[in-house]
Design a protein around this motif. Structure first.
Motif, PDB file in Angstrom:
ATOM      1  N   ILE A 159       0.830  -1.209   0.000  1.00 20.11           N
ATOM      2  CA  ILE A 159       0.000   0.000   0.000  1.00 20.11           C
ATOM      3  C   ILE A 159       0.860   1.253   0.000  1.00 20.11           C
ATOM      4  N   SER A 160       1.912   1.270   0.838  1.00 18.41           N
ATOM      5  CA  SER A 160       2.735   2.480   0.872  1.00 18.41           C
ATOM      6  C   SER A 160       3.502   2.653  -0.435  1.00 18.41           C
ATOM      7  N   VAL A 161       3.908   1.538  -1.060  1.00 14.66           N
ATOM      8  CA  VAL A 161       4.596   1.611  -2.354  1.00 14.66           C
ATOM      9  C   VAL A 161       3.667   2.226  -3.402  1.00 14.66           C
ATOM     10  N   LEU A 162       2.420   1.731  -3.437  1.00 14.71           N
ATOM     11  CA  LEU A 162       1.486   2.228  -4.445  1.00 14.71           C
ATOM     12  C   LEU A 162       1.017   3.640  -4.126  1.00 14.71           C
ATOM     13  N   GLU A 163       1.050   4.001  -2.833  1.00 15.09           N
ATOM     14  CA  GLU A 163       0.703   5.371  -2.491  1.00 15.09           C
ATOM     15  C   GLU A 163       1.771   6.328  -3.010  1.00 15.09           C
ATOM     16  N   ASN A 164       3.038   5.899  -2.950  1.00 15.58           N
ATOM     17  CA  ASN A 164       4.105   6.714  -3.545  1.00 15.58           C
ATOM     18  C   ASN A 164       3.926   6.823  -5.050  1.00 15.58           C
ATOM     19  N   ARG A 200       0.079  -0.399 -13.482  1.00 18.65           N
ATOM     20  CA  ARG A 200       1.428  -0.448 -12.895  1.00 18.65           C
ATOM     21  C   ARG A 200       1.522  -1.472 -11.780  1.00 18.65           C
ATOM     22  N   SER A 201       0.465  -1.558 -10.943  1.00 16.10           N
ATOM     23  CA  SER A 201       0.523  -2.536  -9.850  1.00 16.10           C
ATOM     24  C   SER A 201       0.511  -3.944 -10.415  1.00 16.10           C
ATOM     25  N   PHE A 202      -0.189  -4.133 -11.531  1.00 14.87           N
ATOM     26  CA  PHE A 202      -0.226  -5.465 -12.138  1.00 14.87           C
ATOM     27  C   PHE A 202       1.151  -5.850 -12.677  1.00 14.87           C
ATOM     28  N   GLU A 203       1.801  -4.886 -13.345  1.00 13.81           N
ATOM     29  CA  GLU A 203       3.153  -5.183 -13.851  1.00 13.81           C
ATOM     30  C   GLU A 203       4.107  -5.485 -12.702  1.00 13.81           C
TER      31      GLU A 203
ATOM     32  N   ALA B  45      -4.318  -3.597  -3.197  1.00 16.73           N
ATOM     33  CA  ALA B  45      -3.657  -2.420  -2.619  1.00 16.73           C
ATOM     34  C   ALA B  45      -3.882  -1.195  -3.507  1.00 16.73           C
ATOM     35  N   ALA B  46      -3.784  -1.381  -4.841  1.00 18.39           N
ATOM     36  CA  ALA B  46      -3.985  -0.259  -5.760  1.00 18.39           C
ATOM     37  C   ALA B  46      -5.412   0.271  -5.652  1.00 18.39           C
ATOM     38  N   LEU B  47      -6.374  -0.634  -5.518  1.00 20.14           N
ATOM     39  CA  LEU B  47      -7.762  -0.202  -5.413  1.00 20.14           C
ATOM     40  C   LEU B  47      -8.019   0.488  -4.081  1.00 20.14           C
ATOM     41  N   PHE B  48      -7.315   0.014  -3.016  1.00 21.91           N
ATOM     42  CA  PHE B  48      -7.450   0.663  -1.705  1.00 21.91           C
ATOM     43  C   PHE B  48      -6.930   2.097  -1.776  1.00 21.91           C
ATOM     44  N   VAL B  49      -5.753   2.269  -2.388  1.00 25.59           N
ATOM     45  CA  VAL B  49      -5.185   3.615  -2.528  1.00 25.59           C
ATOM     46  C   VAL B  49      -6.126   4.492  -3.356  1.00 25.59           C
ATOM     47  N   SER B  50      -6.696   3.918  -4.439  1.00 28.14           N
ATOM     48  CA  SER B  50      -7.604   4.704  -5.293  1.00 28.14           C
ATOM     49  C   SER B  50      -8.851   5.141  -4.546  1.00 28.14           C
ATOM     50  N   SER B  51      -9.315   4.312  -3.607  1.00 22.62           N
ATOM     51  CA  SER B  51     -10.553   4.661  -2.906  1.00 22.62           C
ATOM     52  C   SER B  51     -10.320   5.788  -1.902  1.00 22.62           C
ATOM     53  N   LEU B  52      -9.054   6.153  -1.654  1.00 27.25           N
ATOM     54  CA  LEU B  52      -8.776   7.265  -0.738  1.00 27.25           C
ATOM     55  C   LEU B  52      -8.741   8.611  -1.455  1.00 27.25           C
ATOM     56  N   VAL B  53      -8.742   8.572  -2.810  1.00 28.59           N
ATOM     57  CA  VAL B  53      -8.682   9.809  -3.582  1.00 28.59           C
ATOM     58  C   VAL B  53     -10.030  10.520  -3.487  1.00 28.59           C
ATOM     59  N   SER B  54     -10.025  11.817  -3.175  1.00 31.64           N
ATOM     60  CA  SER B  54     -11.316  12.502  -3.127  1.00 31.64           C
ATOM     61  C   SER B  54     -11.580  13.193  -4.460  1.00 31.64           C
ATOM     62  N   ILE B  55     -12.782  12.942  -4.977  1.00 35.93           N
ATOM     63  CA  ILE B  55     -13.176  13.422  -6.293  1.00 35.93           C
ATOM     64  C   ILE B  55     -14.168  14.563  -6.128  1.00 35.93           C
ATOM     65  N   PRO B  56     -13.888  15.744  -6.691  1.00 30.48           N
ATOM     66  CA  PRO B  56     -14.846  16.843  -6.540  1.00 30.48           C
ATOM     67  C   PRO B  56     -16.123  16.600  -7.341  1.00 30.48           C
ATOM     68  N   VAL B  57     -17.270  16.791  -6.670  1.00 32.73           N
ATOM     69  CA  VAL B  57     -18.576  16.712  -7.336  1.00 32.73           C
ATOM     70  C   VAL B  57     -19.382  17.901  -6.859  1.00 32.73           C
TER      71      VAL B  57
END
Lengths: 232, 206
Positions: A159-164, A200-203, B45-57
């Protein structure tokens, strides 16, 4: 986004709560919640809230961060609490034109608000002070299926890697003068941003997976920790 | 992620959610081979990080649920991925509880599984242009179904909560729209850049 994402080690330092076994903390949280859910007395719930606040203080959490988290409760809880006194049938408290709050509704809203806050405080003190690694290990020792625990631990690791990675893409967007507004361009950009993160996470996962296989990954991690319950 | 906090739902709803949640989890974990753990974990993990992004509406902003997208990218394995996201929210931010976890899992994962079974095979065979619309459908459907499931679990708990639950359901309408549009763009992007990410019906990422 919060710095909490990067706090993978112990968050609570050397408080008394910290000496308890993570399993004890998880099970205590579940059992207290089950008990609190079935209580409807305002007096007992108020007492429980005071007790929970005490536990939170014992856990060494800063008062500011705790209040901050309580205020940040989901928007719909606030809707629920505001609407309840006016939609529940019962003895009217007072009449202000069409606005007639009922005593029963007000009590119900108070009970729900007390329960939510008490349980949130207890969870913050008991679970919020655990690191994700401790949670994973505790779940493993509590006989949660192994592949679920491994999935949890690997997600935490990346998670921290993908957050970066996300922060890098946002910087690139900023350099190209992107400003988030409420329009289709913004939504398309965010859609592509999510897509880019996934690609990118998939790669990366392919490289990780190959590297793990090279080192003889056979589907289970080896854990180094004692399974003896830790007590004071 | 939209979730119900501890303390609102009644015991029967909590028990029902826990039983259904465990059943779904058991079924999907059986279909996750050990070799696919790294892929699933990184995508989750990528989807978790994406769900933290706030989208203006409009004047406000929202966080995406992304459960429709999870179903499309991960398939049935979206169930443990959603569970992990919920657990991590509890650990990182102190949101959500352990007893209500089952209900929250079902509310988010049931729509994801539906998208995985019905829409994922369609997107697998579709052109990028057509995938936008299928993605829009998946995102909208995911948020819509989660809204309905979430409000019904509140309504079933206490009849006094029904009017409030109706208002909560209304707040899902803008989320549904935004979720649909963004998922549509994401799916269209993936179909053009890395179509191998969206697998056919029984496919797994290995």
């Amino acid at each position: 986004m919060s710095n909490a994402l990067h706090a993978q080690t112990d968050q609570s330092g050397t408080s008394a709560i910290n000496y308890l076994d993570p399993r004890t903390r998880l099970l205590t949280a579940v059992l207290t919640t089950v008990t609190l859910i079935s209580i409807d007395s305002l007096v007992i719930l108020t007492g429980a809230l005071v007790f929970a606040a005490g536990i939170t203080a014992l856990a060494g959490l800063g008062a500011f961060s705790v209040v901050h988290r309580l205020v940040l409760l989901e928007g719909f809880v606030i809707v629920l609490l505001l609407v309840l006194p006016f939609t529940t049938t019962g003895e009217p408290l007072f009449e202000l034109g069409p606005i007639v709050p009922s005593g029963e509704g007000l009590k119900l809203a108070a009970v729900i608000a007390l329960k939510i806050n008490t349980i949130t405080l207890l969870n913050l003190a008991l679970i919020g002070t655990l690191s994700p690694l401790q949670v994973g290990n505790a779940l493993r020792l509590l006989r949660v299926p192994g592949n679920l625990v491994q999935l949890l631990l690997m997600s935490v690791r990346y998670i921290s890697v993908l957050e970066n990675e996300y922060a890098r893409i946002r910087r690139a967007m900023k350099a190209r003068a992107f400003v988030a507004r409420s329009n289709v361009h913004t939504w398309r950009t965010f859609g592509w941003l999510v897509g880019m993160l996934l690609v990118r996470s998939f790669e990366r996962s392919r490289r990780v997976s190959n590297a793990m296989r090279c080192r003889g990954f056979n589907g289970s991690f080896t854990f180094h920790s004692e399974s003896q319950w830790k007590s004071f | 992620m939209a979730h119900i906090p501890e303390g609102i739902l009644s015991e029967p709803v909590l028990i029902g959610g826990a039983v259904l949640g465990v059943a779904m989890l058991g079924y999907s974990l059986k279909r996750m081979p050990a070799e696919s753990i790294p892929q699933t974990a990184l995508l989750a993990a990528a989807l978790f990080v994406s769900s933290l992004v706030s989208i203006p509406v409009g004047v406000s902003s929202v966080h995406l649920l992304l459960n429709g997208l999870m179903g499309i990218v991960l398939g049935i394995v979206a169930v443990p991925a959603i569970l992990i996201a919920l657990v991590l929210q509890a650990v990182f931010f102190g949101y959500g509880g352990l007893v209500v976890l089952g209900v929250n899992l079902v509310n988010l994962a049931l729509p994801a599984v539906l998208c995985a079974i019905v829409i994922r095979p369609l997107i697998h065979n579709a052109s990028p242009r057509k995938s936008f619309w299928l993605g829009l459908l998946a995102g909208g459907l995911g948020a819509c179904m989660t809204g309905i499931l979430l409000t019904s679990s509140i309504m079933l708990s206490d009849p006094n909560l029904i009017p409030a639950a109706k208002i909560i359901l209304l707040t899902f309408v803008p989320l549904m729209a935004i979720e649909g549009v963004i998922t549509g763009f994401t799916v269209g992007f993936i179909k053009r850049v890395a179509p191998e990410l969206i697998l056919p019906k029984e496919g797994r990422h290995v």
